[in-house]
Motif scaffolding. Sequence first.
Motif, PDB file in Angstrom:
ATOM      1  N   ILE A 184       0.832  -1.203   0.000  1.00 33.65           N
ATOM      2  CA  ILE A 184       0.000   0.000   0.000  1.00 33.65           C
ATOM      3  C   ILE A 184       0.867   1.253   0.000  1.00 33.65           C
ATOM      4  O   ILE A 184       0.628   2.198  -0.769  1.00 33.65           O
ATOM      5  N   PHE A 185       1.882   1.292   0.841  1.00 32.24           N
ATOM      6  CA  PHE A 185       2.764   2.459   0.882  1.00 32.24           C
ATOM      7  C   PHE A 185       3.424   2.691  -0.470  1.00 32.24           C
ATOM      8  O   PHE A 185       3.530   3.831  -0.930  1.00 32.24           O
ATOM      9  N   GLU A 186       3.888   1.638  -1.101  1.00 35.45           N
ATOM     10  CA  GLU A 186       4.559   1.790  -2.405  1.00 35.45           C
ATOM     11  C   GLU A 186       3.596   2.323  -3.460  1.00 35.45           C
ATOM     12  O   GLU A 186       4.001   3.071  -4.355  1.00 35.45           O
ATOM     13  N   LYS A 187       2.335   1.957  -3.349  1.00 35.91           N
ATOM     14  CA  LYS A 187       1.322   2.440  -4.293  1.00 35.91           C
ATOM     15  C   LYS A 187       1.228   3.961  -4.262  1.00 35.91           C
ATOM     16  O   LYS A 187       0.895   4.595  -5.270  1.00 35.91           O
ATOM     17  N   TYR A 188       1.570   4.559  -3.125  1.00 38.51           N
ATOM     18  CA  TYR A 188       1.462   6.012  -2.975  1.00 38.51           C
ATOM     19  C   TYR A 188       2.825   6.689  -2.853  1.00 38.51           C
ATOM     20  O   TYR A 188       2.991   7.700  -2.188  1.00 38.51           O
ATOM     21  N   GLY A 189       3.813   6.091  -3.547  1.00 38.78           N
ATOM     22  CA  GLY A 189       5.096   6.753  -3.735  1.00 38.78           C
ATOM     23  C   GLY A 189       6.063   6.680  -2.578  1.00 38.78           C
ATOM     24  O   GLY A 189       6.973   7.503  -2.470  1.00 38.78           O
ATOM     25  N   LEU A 190       5.903   5.677  -1.714  1.00 33.92           N
ATOM     26  CA  LEU A 190       6.757   5.547  -0.534  1.00 33.92           C
ATOM     27  C   LEU A 190       7.526   4.235  -0.585  1.00 33.92           C
ATOM     28  O   LEU A 190       6.956   3.166  -0.815  1.00 33.92           O
ATOM     29  N   LYS A 191       8.821   4.327  -0.386  1.00 34.01           N
ATOM     30  CA  LYS A 191       9.694   3.153  -0.449  1.00 34.01           C
ATOM     31  C   LYS A 191      10.145   2.774   0.959  1.00 34.01           C
ATOM     32  O   LYS A 191      10.583   3.627   1.734  1.00 34.01           O
ATOM     33  N   LEU A 192      10.055   1.490   1.279  1.00 31.48           N
ATOM     34  CA  LEU A 192      10.480   1.020   2.595  1.00 31.48           C
ATOM     35  C   LEU A 192      11.995   1.167   2.727  1.00 31.48           C
ATOM     36  O   LEU A 192      12.758   0.614   1.937  1.00 31.48           O
ATOM     37  N   ARG A 193      12.424   1.922   3.728  1.00 26.56           N
ATOM     38  CA  ARG A 193      13.851   2.101   3.989  1.00 26.56           C
ATOM     39  C   ARG A 193      14.366   1.029   4.948  1.00 26.56           C
ATOM     40  O   ARG A 193      15.434   0.465   4.754  1.00 26.56           O
ATOM     41  N   THR A 194      13.578   0.779   5.982  1.00 24.25           N
ATOM     42  CA  THR A 194      13.948  -0.270   6.938  1.00 24.25           C
ATOM     43  C   THR A 194      12.727  -0.625   7.779  1.00 24.25           C
ATOM     44  O   THR A 194      11.782   0.164   7.887  1.00 24.25           O
ATOM     45  N   SER A 195      12.740  -1.808   8.374  1.00 22.84           N
ATOM     46  CA  SER A 195      11.734  -2.182   9.362  1.00 22.84           C
ATOM     47  C   SER A 195      12.460  -2.771  10.568  1.00 22.84           C
ATOM     48  O   SER A 195      13.476  -3.456  10.417  1.00 22.84           O
ATOM     49  N   LEU A 196      11.941  -2.499  11.740  1.00 21.65           N
ATOM     50  CA  LEU A 196      12.637  -2.833  12.977  1.00 21.65           C
ATOM     51  C   LEU A 196      11.677  -3.439  13.994  1.00 21.65           C
ATOM     52  O   LEU A 196      10.506  -3.073  14.051  1.00 21.65           O
ATOM     53  N   ASN A 197      12.196  -4.355  14.786  1.00 20.82           N
ATOM     54  CA  ASN A 197      11.442  -4.974  15.883  1.00 20.82           C
ATOM     55  C   ASN A 197      12.221  -4.772  17.180  1.00 20.82           C
ATOM     56  O   ASN A 197      12.996  -5.646  17.585  1.00 20.82           O
ATOM     57  N   PRO A 198      12.052  -3.619  17.834  1.00 21.39           N
ATOM     58  CA  PRO A 198      12.828  -3.350  19.054  1.00 21.39           C
ATOM     59  C   PRO A 198      12.511  -4.360  20.155  1.00 21.39           C
ATOM     60  O   PRO A 198      11.339  -4.553  20.487  1.00 21.39           O
ATOM     61  N   PRO A 199      13.522  -5.005  20.736  1.00 22.41           N
ATOM     62  CA  PRO A 199      13.272  -6.067  21.719  1.00 22.41           C
ATOM     63  C   PRO A 199      12.996  -5.512  23.115  1.00 22.41           C
ATOM     64  O   PRO A 199      13.379  -4.391  23.456  1.00 22.41           O
ATOM     65  N   PHE A 200      12.331  -6.318  23.907  1.00 25.12           N
ATOM     66  CA  PHE A 200      12.238  -6.032  25.331  1.00 25.12           C
ATOM     67  C   PHE A 200      13.618  -6.265  25.955  1.00 25.12           C
ATOM     68  O   PHE A 200      14.370  -7.121  25.511  1.00 25.12           O
ATOM     69  N   THR A 201      13.912  -5.506  26.988  1.00 21.63           N
ATOM     70  CA  THR A 201      15.141  -5.745  27.739  1.00 21.63           C
ATOM     71  C   THR A 201      14.782  -6.403  29.066  1.00 21.63           C
ATOM     72  O   THR A 201      13.666  -6.237  29.582  1.00 21.63           O
ATOM     73  N   GLU A 202      15.718  -7.126  29.613  1.00 20.85           N
ATOM     74  CA  GLU A 202      15.500  -7.761  30.910  1.00 20.85           C
ATOM     75  C   GLU A 202      15.218  -6.707  31.977  1.00 20.85           C
ATOM     76  O   GLU A 202      14.360  -6.905  32.855  1.00 20.85           O
ATOM     77  N   GLU A 203      15.911  -5.570  31.874  1.00 22.29           N
ATOM     78  CA  GLU A 203      15.711  -4.484  32.835  1.00 22.29           C
ATOM     79  C   GLU A 203      14.280  -3.959  32.772  1.00 22.29           C
ATOM     80  O   GLU A 203      13.642  -3.723  33.812  1.00 22.29           O
ATOM     81  N   PHE A 204      13.757  -3.769  31.545  1.00 22.71           N
ATOM     82  CA  PHE A 204      12.393  -3.275  31.378  1.00 22.71           C
ATOM     83  C   PHE A 204      11.385  -4.247  31.976  1.00 22.71           C
ATOM     84  O   PHE A 204      10.471  -3.853  32.713  1.00 22.71           O
ATOM     85  N   VAL A 205      11.527  -5.523  31.650  1.00 21.38           N
ATOM     86  CA  VAL A 205      10.587  -6.541  32.112  1.00 21.38           C
ATOM     87  C   VAL A 205      10.538  -6.575  33.638  1.00 21.38           C
ATOM     88  O   VAL A 205       9.463  -6.663  34.245  1.00 21.38           O
ATOM     89  N   LYS A 206      11.705  -6.467  34.264  1.00 25.24           N
ATOM     90  CA  LYS A 206      11.760  -6.500  35.736  1.00 25.24           C
ATOM     91  C   LYS A 206      11.207  -5.211  36.348  1.00 25.24           C
ATOM     92  O   LYS A 206      10.430  -5.248  37.304  1.00 25.24           O
ATOM     93  N   LYS A 207      11.614  -4.081  35.807  1.00 27.12           N
ATOM     94  CA  LYS A 207      11.223  -2.795  36.376  1.00 27.12           C
ATOM     95  C   LYS A 207       9.723  -2.595  36.370  1.00 27.12           C
ATOM     96  O   LYS A 207       9.130  -2.118  37.353  1.00 27.12           O
ATOM     97  N   TYR A 208       9.079  -2.959  35.259  1.00 31.79           N
ATOM     98  CA  TYR A 208       7.649  -2.713  35.113  1.00 31.79           C
ATOM     99  C   TYR A 208       6.804  -3.962  35.358  1.00 31.79           C
ATOM    100  O   TYR A 208       5.599  -3.931  35.144  1.00 31.79           O
ATOM    101  N   GLN A 209       7.474  -5.048  35.793  1.00 31.59           N
ATOM    102  CA  GLN A 209       6.762  -6.319  36.031  1.00 31.59           C
ATOM    103  C   GLN A 209       5.854  -6.644  34.837  1.00 31.59           C
ATOM    104  O   GLN A 209       4.664  -6.891  34.981  1.00 31.59           O
ATOM    105  N   TRP A 210       6.466  -6.621  33.665  1.00 36.47           N
ATOM    106  CA  TRP A 210       5.744  -6.764  32.388  1.00 36.47           C
ATOM    107  C   TRP A 210       4.954  -8.068  32.372  1.00 36.47           C
ATOM    108  O   TRP A 210       5.514  -9.150  32.483  1.00 36.47           O
TER     109      TRP A 210
END
Length: 227
Positions: A184-210
């Motif tokens: 869909i994005f390409e149909k409207y003149g936009l090219k994918l530069r990158t895609s990212l999946n930021p991971p959870f960190t152990e610190e985050f999981v512990k701090k917020y009791q995820w």
Amino acid sequence: MSDKEWNELANTFDAEAGEAFSADNVQIAWPIILNELPSGGSILDFGCGTGSFCRHLVAIGYEVTGIDPSKKMIDSAKKDTGKVDYIEGGHELLSQLSGFDALTATMVLQFVNDEEIEAVIKAMSQSIKPGGVIVATVYNLEFAELCLKSKQFFSRSGDQFKTDYGNGILIETFIRHEETYRKIFEKYGLKLRTSLNPPFTEEFVKKYQWPLPSAVSEYLVMVYHKR
């Protein structure tokens, strides 16, 4: 998702912004999004909600406009008398805006139904200048599937997901493959530069009791460049 339902959720987002409710956004998604934006210029935050990301963008030197279809969300955002220009409106109004260096849409597109998603992405493309950037963040499909297995946060009937944000409101959620968005994005003149999946960190999981799955990223961050 109706404006009425978003209005009902405005109090929740406003009251809990910056607390554990939004920590995943602020701690996990925001750093990745910010890293993909141009070093300065004008940013349009589409689906700005109560304005927390807009205020952060202003604080680090950007010119910022926030747009959201929920009157109550925008009214809440305007309580802060900072330098953000807030606009109440959806993609129909978005299509009338133009000339921005970048657009952010953080946890927005998964709440746009299949009948409107092309019109929304077209309007997003029209709002930025040639050479501009769109950073769109949505739920990662793998994360949603793990939540379903553990019977947390998401439910599904057939292909239709729903997200439980509390207050008795189940929000229709359209969790799409990255390839679906890319076409869909390409149909409207936009090219994918990158895609990212930021991971959870152990610190985050512990701090917020995820309480939700942390083995995979909650987010899919897609960065598109306008030709």
